[in-house]
Motif scaffolding. Structure first.
Motif, PDB file in Angstrom:
ATOM      1  N   ASN A  38      34.878  40.162  35.427  1.00 41.29           N
ATOM      2  CA  ASN A  38      33.817  40.847  36.162  1.00 41.29           C
ATOM      3  C   ASN A  38      34.302  41.402  37.494  1.00 41.29           C
ATOM      4  N   ASN A  39      35.629  41.548  37.609  1.00 45.77           N
ATOM      5  CA  ASN A  39      36.214  42.161  38.803  1.00 45.77           C
ATOM      6  C   ASN A  39      35.768  41.481  40.102  1.00 45.77           C
ATOM      7  N   ALA A  40      35.907  40.150  40.132  1.00 48.31           N
ATOM      8  CA  ALA A  40      35.492  39.406  41.314  1.00 48.31           C
ATOM      9  C   ALA A  40      36.206  39.936  42.554  1.00 48.31           C
ATOM     10  N   SER A  41      35.437  40.105  43.642  1.00 41.68           N
ATOM     11  CA  SER A  41      36.012  40.571  44.893  1.00 41.68           C
ATOM     12  C   SER A  41      36.627  39.408  45.654  1.00 41.68           C
ATOM     13  N   ILE A  42      37.812  39.647  46.225  1.00 43.50           N
ATOM     14  CA  ILE A  42      38.454  38.623  47.047  1.00 43.50           C
ATOM     15  C   ILE A  42      38.519  39.065  48.497  1.00 43.50           C
ATOM     16  N   GLU A  43      37.738  40.101  48.828  1.00 38.22           N
ATOM     17  CA  GLU A  43      37.685  40.592  50.198  1.00 38.22           C
ATOM     18  C   GLU A  43      36.551  39.856  50.905  1.00 38.22           C
ATOM     19  N   LEU A  44      36.931  38.748  51.595  1.00 42.46           N
ATOM     20  CA  LEU A  44      35.907  37.836  52.098  1.00 42.46           C
ATOM     21  C   LEU A  44      35.938  37.655  53.608  1.00 42.46           C
ATOM     22  N   GLY A  45      36.577  38.526  54.297  1.00 37.21           N
ATOM     23  CA  GLY A  45      36.629  38.382  55.755  1.00 37.21           C
ATOM     24  C   GLY A  45      37.364  37.125  56.158  1.00 37.21           C
ATOM     25  N   ASP A  46      36.744  36.305  57.032  1.00 34.38           N
ATOM     26  CA  ASP A  46      37.401  35.099  57.524  1.00 34.38           C
ATOM     27  C   ASP A  46      37.148  33.885  56.651  1.00 34.38           C
ATOM     28  N   SER A  47      36.312  34.041  55.644  1.00 32.68           N
ATOM     29  CA  SER A  47      35.967  32.881  54.821  1.00 32.68           C
ATOM     30  C   SER A  47      37.048  32.608  53.793  1.00 32.68           C
ATOM     31  N   ASP A  48      37.320  31.315  53.564  1.00 28.35           N
ATOM     32  CA  ASP A  48      38.290  30.924  52.541  1.00 28.35           C
ATOM     33  C   ASP A  48      37.617  30.515  51.245  1.00 28.35           C
ATOM     34  N   VAL A  49      36.309  30.336  51.283  1.00 30.11           N
ATOM     35  CA  VAL A  49      35.600  29.860  50.108  1.00 30.11           C
ATOM     36  C   VAL A  49      34.543  30.881  49.728  1.00 30.11           C
ATOM     37  N   LEU A  50      34.413  31.117  48.426  1.00 38.98           N
ATOM     38  CA  LEU A  50      33.441  32.090  47.921  1.00 38.98           C
ATOM     39  C   LEU A  50      32.112  31.389  47.686  1.00 38.98           C
ATOM     40  N   PRO A  51      31.135  31.489  48.620  1.00 38.39           N
ATOM     41  CA  PRO A  51      29.875  30.779  48.452  1.00 38.39           C
ATOM     42  C   PRO A  51      28.993  31.406  47.382  1.00 38.39           C
TER      43      PRO A  51
END
Length: 291
Positions: A271-284
């Motif tokens: 599903n083409n998960a985005s890994i562009e999360l800014g400063d966060s290390d965890v995908l909430p």
């Protein structure tokens, strides 16, 4: 660091929604810093790994793509990783009509223990290959000149598996080594095939009972049932492996992932998960590119 991306512990973290590893690697590799979709990140990272650091993961992954999936049917063939064989651990085993062991020697490995490893594998498997880097070829061929009982495959600069010497069929078979490669359900299955139902007994007696049943077979029949047991109990998860990108085929073979972890990884990848999360290390909350 690129190799770390493909190890079991990091993949389990990713499956749980922790994307910190992508940030670590993106900070170190400019080529990856702008990639925001997980599947693309793995594929590009793998191409860099192949170019710069062809470790054991790369070789196993190429065996999975080019031999398991490229030459055989997954309906009749199983590929296994890290099998205890005598006092050694076989890197890869592919079982169909034959059992073929692939011992990996990357450019970062030593050949010090190779002859001892070869001795064990020859007594357990029909064919044994050493899969190696060009830097080891001359040494490996010198060993082969003295003991021509194994095959040689070179992982070339173009990442092809080039057969240098075809492996002969082994004329050795060791009941002890093969039996001790098996897990409890596997050797119980063999005993049931030979003797029928197994009576209740303590585990210590069960081991000897099953081994004695195994040793009543001819070498040919013992070898055949040994391979059938491995294929039955260590069969690959076809659906999971087929759904993975080429860069990740080996994780479906070499790593013990739970059903939830597998489903999570496939969901993220497909599903083409985005890994562009800014400063966060965890995908909430799972972020995906809109289709």
């Amino acid at each position: 660091m690129l190799a770390k991306l493909f190890n079991s512990s990091e993949l389990k973290k990713v499956a749980a929604g922790n994307f910190g590893i992508f940030h670590e690697i993106g900070d170190e590799f400019p080529e990856l810093s702008e990639v925001i979709e997980m599947a693309d990140f793995y594929d590009l990272a793998y191409s860099l790994l192949v170019k710069n650091y062809r470790n054991e993961y790369v070789v196993k992954n190429e065996i999975a793509n080019k031999i398991l999936l490229g030459r055989h049917s997954m309906n009749t063939t199983s590929m296994m990783s890290e099998l205890r064989t005598g006092h050694n651990i076989a890197d890869c085993l592919v079982v169909n009509g034959y059992s073929t062991c692939y011992e990996i020697k990357t450019e970062f490995d030593s050949l010090v223990r190779f002859q001892d490893q070869l001795s064990s594998y020859r007594k357990a498997y029909d064919k044994t290959y050493v899969v190696t880097h060009n830097s080891h070829i001359e040494h490996v061929l010198s060993i082969h000149d003295v003991s021509p009982i194994f095959g040689v495959i070179e992982l070339t600069k173009r990442n092809q598996l080039k057969t240098v010497i075809t492996a002969p069929i082994s004329d050795e078979f060791d009941y002890d080594i093969t039996f001790d490669t098996l897990r409890k359900p596997e050797y119980m299955f063999i005993a049931e095939q030979v003797l029928g139902d197994i009576p209740e007994m303590p585990n210590t007696k069960l081991y000897e009972y099953c081994k004695e049943a195994y040793q009543t077979l001819s070498e040919q029949n013992a070898n055949a049932i040994f391979k059938n047991s491995l294929k039955k109990f260590r069969c690959n998860d076809h659906t999971f492996i087929n759904a993975l990108p080429k860069s990740l085929k080996n994780i479906g073979i070499s790593y013990q992932l739970s059903r939830n972890e597998k489903n999570s990884l496939l969901c993220l990848l497909m599903n083409n998960a985005s890994i562009e999360l800014g400063d966060s290390d965890v995908l909430p909350i799972l972020e995906r590119k809109a289709s």
